[in-house]
Write an enzyme that holds these catalytic residues in place. Structure first.
Site, PDB file in Angstrom:
ATOM      1  CD  GLU A 171      50.009 -81.053 -43.225  1.00  0.00           C
ATOM      2  OE1 GLU A 171      49.229 -81.004 -44.212  1.00  0.00           O
ATOM      3  OE2 GLU A 171      51.071 -81.349 -43.094  1.00  0.00           O
TER       4      GLU A 171
ATOM      5  CG  HIS B   3      48.600 -80.223 -49.306  1.00  0.00           C
ATOM      6  ND1 HIS B   3      49.995 -80.240 -49.322  1.00  0.00           N
ATOM      7  CD2 HIS B   3      48.140 -80.508 -50.611  1.00  0.00           C
ATOM      8  CE1 HIS B   3      50.403 -80.446 -50.745  1.00  0.00           C
ATOM      9  NE2 HIS B   3      49.404 -80.518 -51.182  1.00  0.00           N
TER      10      HIS B   3
ATOM     11  CG  ASP C 273      48.965 -83.476 -53.125  1.00  0.00           C
ATOM     12  OD1 ASP C 273      47.934 -82.641 -53.230  1.00  0.00           O
ATOM     13  OD2 ASP C 273      49.198 -83.862 -51.945  1.00  0.00           O
TER      14      ASP C 273
ATOM     15  CG  ASN D 156      45.297 -83.807 -50.467  1.00  0.00           C
ATOM     16  OD1 ASN D 156      44.672 -83.715 -51.607  1.00  0.00           O
ATOM     17  ND2 ASN D 156      46.747 -83.521 -50.396  1.00  0.00           N
TER      18      ASN D 156
ATOM     19  CB  CYS E 265      54.192 -80.201 -48.556  1.00  0.00           C
ATOM     20  SG  CYS E 265      53.239 -78.802 -48.600  1.00  0.00           S
TER      21      CYS E 265
ATOM     22  CB  SER F 118      56.833 -85.080 -43.243  1.00  0.00           C
ATOM     23  OG  SER F 118      57.656 -84.232 -43.082  1.00  0.00           O
TER      24      SER F 118
ATOM     25  CB  CYS G  96      51.225 -78.113 -44.933  1.00  0.00           C
ATOM     26  SG  CYS G  96      49.897 -78.360 -45.644  1.00  0.00           S
TER      27      CYS G  96
END
Lengths: 162, 162
Positions: free
Chosen positions: B55, B53, B145, B42, B82, B80, B85
């Site tokens: 990913e 982010h 975020d 991130n 978002c 996990s 992503c």
């Protein structure tokens, strides 16, 4: 700012990208009070980036904002948003997505509506003609941007092969 | 590369971001042959970016790739994913998403599965403890975020207020 004015900004962004040798998709994020928070265009070619689509570039150029800044906001985009840009709009709670056209590509419109986002499709001829010209000229680049091996046409537009 | 090795890279990335004063979420994209295509973390604080982010940073650092490069690939992530992503993984046809933990935040896992992506949750304690420490230290940054005004706890983790 009305939807016509919002779309005009995105089309300027798309033309700029085309003139830069890039993918002609533009977007603009406008607050609930009509303030332009950020505008941008696809930067795959210009930055070598797979994450700077039109909508994500508009978000990037809007910079860091609190959640309240996105409340009631509208994302304008020349083209139906892909899964990534659909998800970006959902992440930040963007309220409306106004789309220039969805004939050359159909993205996550149904999922946006399912999640409570208002979606408006303007079926704008200049947006469509610019994308059609680009896809004809640079099919490999377009396929790369939407993560497909080859263009597959359907009446809904370009879709991932099944 | 096995899942333990993949997760180890993402945790290194998360720790690096924490040490930089950033949000401690890391990710790594690994091809079907086990090649590391890209890794990242991130960059909201470091770049002032709402689209980098974990990913998406791993995708950004993987650079431009043809669709074939993502076939059979695995996205490793400490947390996990978002909605943004999640959508990025769907756009590029990533086949598997391996998640460190989903107790501090539950993202688009159900939607990934619905769209045919294999999702594995490792319930890793170090990943969770790092996120818990960060959320306790910097709740406003974390809320920014994930696009929420305030933290809302549920047994599934942090969720958007309804």
């Amino acid at each position: 700012m009305d939807d016509k004015a919002g779309l005009a900004i995105t089309f300027e962004e798309a033309k700029t990208s085309y003139q830069e040798g890039g993918i002609p998709i533009g977007a603009a994020l406008v607050s609930c009070t009509g303030e332009l928070l950020g505008r941008g265009h696809n930067m795959r070619v210009q930055l070598g980036s797979p994450i700077h689509h039109g909508e994500t570039s508009a978000l990037f150029n809007s910079g860091r904002l609190p959640a309240s800044a996105y409340a009631g906001s509208t994302m304008y985009t020349t083209l139906s948003p892909c899964d990534m840009c659909t998800g970006a709009c959902l992440l930040y709670g963007i309220s409306r997505v106004v789309i220039g056209e969805n004939r050359t590509f159909l993205g996550g419109e149904a999922y946006l509506r399912q999640r409570g986002v208002e979606v408006v499709v303007l079926d704008d001829v200049p947006c469509r003609e610019l994308m059609e010209r680009f896809i004809q000229e640079s099919p490999e680049l377009w396929n790369e941007d939407i993560g497909v091996e080859e263009r597959v046409y359907s009446k809904e537009g370009t879709t991932r092969p099944t």
